[in-house]
Design a protein around this motif. Structure first.
Motif: not given
Length: 355
Positions: A285-287, A291-294, A313-314, A335-336
């Motif tokens: 859920x962390x956009x 974005x950073x890890x492709x 993927x999302x 989740x985190x």
């Protein structure tokens, strides 16, 4: 060593493919990357070129130089995640030549596209977490990543010293592991396919380009000690980031490490179920992280559909979760990021205690 064989049933995989294909037909989207991904790729490559140029030809003060080298390491990892990885899987673009260009960024960064394709696309994506076949869990003798691997007293402390070895990943990849595979013609227990003339030329050409750009030229311009310091900082950061993202996907407490039957070499699950059981997602859920890890925090979706670009993927993860629930298959999702890191450390401790 005989290759493991998956169960013949494919009902889970068939249902997944049916629903995913239906999603793309209804949405009218291509499975490959979009204009935003092309822009991100160009941005990352441009950022790396700018940092390299500033460090080598404009030589900032030591403090700024070290900071820029650390950022350069992060950008190298980000190019690997976002550009090279999708390109190597043929999902970065609908155009084959663009995918090839994206995949070849690995060569400029010091790796071998041929070895990566063999190790990652063909072997890791087939025999995930199977000891003796998946080279990604072979960090022997320094670390113990599966119960079938030998035990050493040093492994009791691997949950404390793992970070140092992870920092060494990138530099050992460039200067040691690719050459080991090239000269032994082996990746773990699996033999490499015969390389043709073009693949031999590509291997040595990329190695030469990397040595010229990242060793010879910087030493000539800035001197040996500044180069060595900056090189170690950037490669250590890149190695640690690359290692952590890939390790959080498979070497955590809830991931399975299936063992084939010693006589028949058969595995309990079909290939797709095997991929879900041996893989884990994190921070989906962390956009910003996505974005950073492709999108590699959506590792389950990637292993099930490597030909689909990570930009999707999302959306498709919701479909995968639904099908997993219907087939009563556990969908591992932290989740985190910190929960996944804690689970990885716990896994290392568990493997080490057995030693």
């Amino acid at each position: 060593m005989a290759l493991p064989r998956f169960a013949a049933t494919r009902s889970f995989h068939t249902e997944l493919k049916t629903r995913i294909n239906h999603y793309f037909e209804e949405s009218g989207q291509r499975m490959t990357g979009d204009a935003k991904l092309i822009f991100k790729g160009a941005l990352l490559v441009g950022l790396m070129a700018g940092l390299y140029t500033h460090l080598v030809f404009f030589t900032p003060a030591w403090g700024w130089a070290l900071l820029e080298c650390a950022v350069l390491g992060c950008v190298i990892a980000a190019i690997g995640f976002n550009v090279m990885h999708d390109g190597a899987h043929g999902s970065f673009s609908r155009f084959a030549w663009v995918n090839k260009l994206a995949a070849y960024t690995l060569g400029v960064l010091g790796g071998s596209p041929f070895m990566w394709n063999s190790k990652h696309n063909l072997i890791h994506h087939t025999y995930t977490n199977i000891e003796g076949h998946d080279d990604d869990i072979n960090i022997q003798p320094w670390m113990r990543m599966a119960t079938e691997q030998p035990k050493h007293a040093l492994h009791r402390y691997q949950h404390l010293y793992f970070w140092f070895l992870y920092c060494m990943l990138y530099i050992s990849w460039i200067f040691v592991m690719d050459y080991q595979k090239y000269f032994t013609r082996q990746i773990g227990a699996i033999g490499l396919k015969e390389m043709n003339t073009g693949e031999h030329v590509s291997f040595w050409s990329f190695k030469a380009v990397n040595l010229l750009l990242y060793v010879a030229l910087p030493i000539y311009v800035v001197g040996f000690l500044p180069w060595l310091t900056g090189f170690l900082v950037s490669t250590a950061v890149a190695g640690f980031v690359l290692s952590m993202v890939f390790q959080l996907a498979h070497t955590v407490e809830h991931a399975a490490f299936p063992v084939p039957c010693p006589t028949t070499h058969k595995l309990e699950d079909e290939w797709a179920i095997h991929q879900v059981r041996t893989t884990a997602n994190f921070a989906t859920n962390n956009k910003v992280i996505s974005w950073l890890v492709g999108g590699l925090n959506f590792q389950i979706e990637h292993h099930l559909f490597p030909k689909i670009s990570h930009v999707h993927y999302p959306a498709i993860s919701k479909i995968v979760q639904q099908v997993c629930a219907e087939f009563d298959i556990t969908y591992n999702n932290y989740a985190r990021t910190r929960y996944a890191v804690a689970s990885h450390v716990g896994f290392l401790r568990q493997m080490g205690r057995a030693a």
